[in-house]
Design a protein around this motif. Structure first.
Motif, mmCIF file in Angstrom:
data_model
loop_
_atom_site.group_PDB
_atom_site.id
_atom_site.type_symbol
_atom_site.label_atom_id
_atom_site.label_comp_id
_atom_site.label_asym_id
_atom_site.label_seq_id
_atom_site.Cartn_x
_atom_site.Cartn_y
_atom_site.Cartn_z
ATOM 1 N N ILE A 11 50.036 30.321 41.696
ATOM 2 C CA ILE A 11 49.023 31.096 40.974
ATOM 3 C C ILE A 11 47.775 30.226 40.831
ATOM 4 C CG2 ILE A 11 48.422 32.222 38.789
ATOM 5 C CD1 ILE A 11 51.374 32.725 38.283
ATOM 6 N N MET A 12 46.614 30.840 40.952
ATOM 7 C CA MET A 12 45.364 30.145 40.675
ATOM 8 C C MET A 12 44.487 31.039 39.809
ATOM 9 S SD MET A 12 42.522 28.481 43.269
ATOM 10 C CE MET A 12 42.192 30.006 44.170
ATOM 11 N N THR A 13 43.861 30.426 38.787
ATOM 12 C CA THR A 13 42.954 31.188 37.925
ATOM 13 C C THR A 13 41.510 30.779 38.200
ATOM 14 O OG1 THR A 13 43.236 29.581 36.118
ATOM 15 C CG2 THR A 13 44.663 31.530 36.119
ATOM 16 N N LEU A 14 40.621 31.769 38.176
ATOM 17 C CA LEU A 14 39.192 31.578 38.451
ATOM 18 C C LEU A 14 38.378 32.281 37.380
ATOM 19 C CD1 LEU A 14 39.182 32.610 42.231
ATOM 20 C CD2 LEU A 14 39.392 30.281 41.326
ATOM 21 N N ALA A 15 37.122 31.897 37.269
ATOM 22 C CA ALA A 15 36.218 32.646 36.389
ATOM 23 C C ALA A 15 34.780 32.193 36.588
ATOM 24 C CB ALA A 15 36.629 32.522 34.921
ATOM 25 N N LYS A 16 34.370 31.178 35.877
ATOM 26 C CA LYS A 16 32.985 30.826 35.608
ATOM 27 C C LYS A 16 31.952 31.266 36.657
ATOM 28 C CE LYS A 16 33.809 26.938 32.455
ATOM 29 N NZ LYS A 16 33.048 27.467 31.302
ATOM 30 N N PRO A 17 31.948 30.693 37.862
ATOM 31 C CA PRO A 17 30.842 31.019 38.786
ATOM 32 C C PRO A 17 31.050 32.284 39.603
ATOM 33 C CG PRO A 17 32.232 29.357 39.773
ATOM 34 C CD PRO A 17 32.828 29.654 38.424
ATOM 35 N N LEU A 18 32.185 32.923 39.479
ATOM 36 C CA LEU A 18 32.568 33.964 40.433
ATOM 37 C C LEU A 18 31.558 35.093 40.528
ATOM 38 C CD1 LEU A 18 34.529 35.158 42.457
ATOM 39 C CD2 LEU A 18 35.941 35.977 40.555
ATOM 40 N N ALA A 19 31.016 35.542 39.407
ATOM 41 C CA ALA A 19 30.046 36.647 39.451
ATOM 42 C C ALA A 19 28.628 36.172 39.147
ATOM 43 C CB ALA A 19 30.449 37.758 38.493
ATOM 44 N N GLY A 20 28.398 34.867 39.233
ATOM 45 C CA GLY A 20 27.048 34.338 39.142
ATOM 46 C C GLY A 20 26.405 34.450 37.783
ATOM 47 N N GLY A 21 27.183 34.621 36.730
ATOM 48 C CA GLY A 21 26.638 34.735 35.386
ATOM 49 C C GLY A 21 27.111 35.974 34.654
ATOM 50 N N LEU A 22 27.712 36.902 35.363
ATOM 51 C CA LEU A 22 28.321 38.067 34.722
ATOM 52 C C LEU A 22 29.786 37.752 34.420
ATOM 53 C CD1 LEU A 22 26.850 41.021 36.812
ATOM 54 C CD2 LEU A 22 26.043 40.091 34.640
ATOM 55 N N PRO A 23 30.356 38.377 33.377
ATOM 56 C CA PRO A 23 31.713 38.010 32.949
ATOM 57 C C PRO A 23 32.796 38.541 33.890
ATOM 58 C CG PRO A 23 30.842 39.767 31.561
ATOM 59 C CD PRO A 23 29.714 39.319 32.435
ATOM 60 N N ILE A 24 33.559 37.620 34.437
ATOM 61 C CA ILE A 24 34.681 37.992 35.306
ATOM 62 C C ILE A 24 35.694 36.858 35.293
ATOM 63 C CG2 ILE A 24 33.710 37.009 37.417
ATOM 64 C CD1 ILE A 24 34.876 39.394 38.970
ATOM 65 N N GLY A 25 36.948 37.207 35.466
ATOM 66 C CA GLY A 25 38.012 36.243 35.681
ATOM 67 C C GLY A 25 38.913 36.789 36.766
ATOM 68 N N ALA A 26 39.703 35.932 37.365
ATOM 69 C CA ALA A 26 40.608 36.394 38.425
ATOM 70 C C ALA A 26 41.866 35.544 38.440
ATOM 71 C CB ALA A 26 39.918 36.345 39.788
ATOM 72 N N VAL A 27 42.962 36.178 38.772
ATOM 73 C CA VAL A 27 44.237 35.489 38.980
ATOM 74 C C VAL A 27 44.675 35.789 40.407
ATOM 75 C CG1 VAL A 27 46.588 35.147 38.153
ATOM 76 C CG2 VAL A 27 44.812 35.903 36.565
ATOM 77 N N LEU A 28 44.842 34.738 41.179
ATOM 78 C CA LEU A 28 45.315 34.877 42.555
ATOM 79 C C LEU A 28 46.787 34.494 42.606
ATOM 80 C CD1 LEU A 28 42.205 34.801 42.796
ATOM 81 C CD2 LEU A 28 42.488 33.617 44.977
ATOM 82 N N LEU A 29 47.609 35.329 43.252
ATOM 83 C CA LEU A 29 49.059 35.149 43.230
ATOM 84 C C LEU A 29 49.657 35.284 44.625
ATOM 85 C CD1 LEU A 29 48.160 37.686 41.089
ATOM 86 C CD2 LEU A 29 50.304 37.013 40.061
ATOM 87 N N THR A 30 50.771 34.602 44.816
ATOM 88 C CA THR A 30 51.561 34.825 46.028
ATOM 89 C C THR A 30 52.417 36.073 45.847
ATOM 90 O OG1 THR A 30 53.354 33.455 45.170
ATOM 91 C CG2 THR A 30 51.686 32.355 46.528
ATOM 92 N N ASP A 31 52.925 36.586 46.938
ATOM 93 C CA ASP A 31 53.757 37.791 46.886
ATOM 94 C C ASP A 31 55.010 37.598 46.046
ATOM 95 O OD1 ASP A 31 52.430 39.865 48.138
ATOM 96 O OD2 ASP A 31 53.083 39.282 50.152
ATOM 97 N N LYS A 32 55.553 36.376 46.048
ATOM 98 C CA LYS A 32 56.807 36.180 45.309
ATOM 99 C C LYS A 32 56.599 36.397 43.805
ATOM 100 C CE LYS A 32 57.055 31.210 44.234
ATOM 101 N NZ LYS A 32 57.859 29.975 44.420
ATOM 102 N N VAL A 33 55.390 36.079 43.320
ATOM 103 C CA VAL A 33 55.083 36.331 41.911
ATOM 104 C C VAL A 33 54.621 37.768 41.719
ATOM 105 C CG1 VAL A 33 53.734 35.605 39.915
ATOM 106 C CG2 VAL A 33 54.417 33.916 41.641
ATOM 107 N N ALA A 34 53.724 38.209 42.578
ATOM 108 C CA ALA A 34 53.164 39.557 42.443
ATOM 109 C C ALA A 34 54.239 40.627 42.520
ATOM 110 C CB ALA A 34 52.120 39.790 43.525
ATOM 111 N N GLY A 35 55.297 40.356 43.283
ATOM 112 C CA GLY A 35 56.352 41.338 43.434
ATOM 113 C C GLY A 35 57.139 41.609 42.176
ATOM 114 N N THR A 36 57.003 40.753 41.172
ATOM 115 C CA THR A 36 57.739 40.949 39.916
ATOM 116 C C THR A 36 56.899 41.679 38.857
ATOM 117 O OG1 THR A 36 57.041 38.831 38.942
ATOM 118 C CG2 THR A 36 58.993 38.811 40.349
ATOM 119 N N ILE A 37 55.643 41.962 39.154
ATOM 120 C CA ILE A 37 54.737 42.597 38.198
ATOM 121 C C ILE A 37 54.586 44.074 38.544
ATOM 122 C CG2 ILE A 37 52.463 42.501 37.116
ATOM 123 C CD1 ILE A 37 54.188 39.957 36.792
#
Length: 493
Positions: free
Chosen positions: A339-365
């Protein structure tokens, strides 16, 4: 209908701030009405009662906002006297209003900004500042990037928000782009870095719950590290090492062990199969003091997680998306997370966050396990695509690496011999200067000299995180200012 003739006037300071003043001349003896609104697309002025005041603008200054003024706050307009635009022009007035109306949870720097352009900011008095904070590593493209601005305005005029009940094109395009640019198979959007880490906590818990049989005890514990910062909401706060952040809100989420950052042997002792759900780590710690992990340390974390059935979570909220000269900071180490978490620069100053996941984790959600009303809206996702277009353009990341090396060389040359400077470190354009005294006096001196910098760690580290578009000339200017400010460290309080 009676009309007024308007002549747009400006002086260098007002033009710098984007604050046009108007002179008015009465036609048919019609008094100025209580409120005036200007439409930048047409030469018209409207008042709150709905009457139309046909006008004409002269000069080159383009009005870029609608302005309303109150008669009680406006000076006389007879015979061409200037019109007050309805807001206090002094920093003191704004700061006094902030103290009156705003929750006292920020120890703000005493400056009020009204305009940004590139790597420069301007306060209400018109003073220029060179920005080496980038909104705490958010404004990767600086202020007012034309391509980013075009993307935001176009999307705002098309579709801004519909919630995650429905599909939208920019959200899917951004998810596809992130997956194709990373280790991940799936993406979840949030609104901030702490929200992204909260989601990662929940995903790790759900993953472990799904893996275990009904008879087995779920792995629910987490490992984090000294000098870590993962956010201020209750779960992310529990993973943050600074006690002063946690103590006022205890009990926070239980089951978190803190281990010395970089200490492999201590981490081996802390990880337990069947108990450890995940390890959270920043490949480069920002708030904690600009400490970079070693390749051996991150590789050992990967091995330990695999052996214990735990997940490895990289928090790249501050160090990701080009800040280190790599698209993802962990690419420096050739280690992939679950899993990797992102946020700060992603939208250039607009509020956003992101969680990137592998299939083995995503498959349980599944549906209903997590969600957000605002997250991943069309506006912020379209803005994020514009940011990625720039960061992933040929040569951009190489330039970040080059400028990072240049910045550290300048700092070493001009500050490195000072007795208070203990170490200059960092990756790309995330650089720390460790001092043997508190850094606040130097930060204050830099502010007075027109340079914006941050602190980190225990307050003894200068944190430099400029926009990634900063030029070499601006880096030279910044270090020159720092060299003139360093005597402030010897001043008595």
């Amino acid at each position: 209908m009676a009309s007024l003739y308007f002549h747009c006037i400006t002086n260098p300071q007002e033009h710098l701030l984007g604050r046009p003043l108007f002179e008015s001349r009465e036609s048919q003896k019609t008094p100025l009405l209580q409120g005036l609104y200007c439409n930048p697309r047409v030469s018209e002025f409207r008042n709150p009662s709905g009457g139309l005041l046909h006008g004409k603008r002269e000069g080159r200054l383009r009005i870029s906002a609608c302005i309303a003024t109150d008669a009680a706050e406006r000076t006389s307009v007879a015979n061409g006297v200037g019109v007050d635009l309805g807001f206090d022009r002094s920093s003191r007035g704004v700061m006094e209003a902030e103290r009156k109306y705003f929750l006292r949870n920020y120890a703000r720097t005493p400056v009020v900004f009204v305009k940004g352009e590139g790597c420069k900011l301007y306060d209400v008095e018109g003073k220029e500042y060179l920005d080496l904070t980038a909104g705490i590593a958010v404004n990767a493209l600086g202020h007012g990037d034309p391509a980013w601005l075009k993307a935001v305005t176009e999307q705002a005029a098309t579709l801004t928000h519909v919630s995650n009940v429905f599909h939208t094109v920019p959200q899917v395009k951004l998810a596809k782009r992130l997956v194709e640019s990373s280790f991940a198979d799936k993406v979840f959007f949030a609104n901030s870095g702490t929200e992204a880490n909260e989601a990662a906590i929940k995903f790790a818990r759900k993953y472990q719950q799904t893996l275990r049989s009904a008879k087995e005890e779920n792995a629910t514990e987490f490992i984090s590290f000294t000098n870590s910062f993962h956010g201020r909401t209750m779960g992310a706060l529990a993973l943050t090492s600074k006690e002063k952040y946690r103590t006022p809100f205890e009990p926070v989420m239980p089951g978190v062990k803190f281990v010395e950052f970089g200490n492999v042997e201590a981490t081996k002792k802390a990880v337990q199969s069947g108990k450890t759900a995940a390890i959270f780590v920043e490949p480069v710690q920002g708030e904690g003091g600009i400490y970079s992990a070693t390749r051996d340390f991150l590789k050992e974390l990967r091995t330990l997680c695999d052996a214990a059935g735990a997940l490895l979570v990289f928090d790249e909220v501050q160090c990701g998306l080009g800040r280190t000269g790599y698209l993802w900071a962990h690419q420096m180490y050739d280690v992939q997370p679950d899993i990797m978490t992102l946020a700060k620069p992603l939208a250039g100053g607009l509020p956003i966050g992101a969680v990137l996941l592998t299939d083995k984790v995503a498959g349980t959600i599944g549906p209903g396990d997590h969600g957000s009303t605002f997250a991943g809206g069309p506006l912020v996702c379209h803005a994020a695509l514009a940011v990625l277009d720039r960061i992933q353009a040929p040569g951009f990341l190489e330039s970040v690496t080059s400028k990072g090396h240049y910045l550290k060389s300048l700092l070493t040359e001009k500050l490195g011999k000072n007795a208070h400077v203990k170490e200059i470190r960092g990756s790309g354009l995330l650089v720390g200067v460790e001092l043997d005294v508190p850094a606040a006096r130097m930060v204050d001196a830099a502010l007075r000299a027109g340079l914006l910098i941050l602190t980190a760690g225990k307050g003894n580290i200068l944190r430099l995180a400029p926009p990634l578009i900063i030029s070499q000339e601006e880096l030279e200017q910044a270090v020159d200012i720092l060299s003139t400010c360093i005597p402030a460290l010897d001043e008595q309080k």
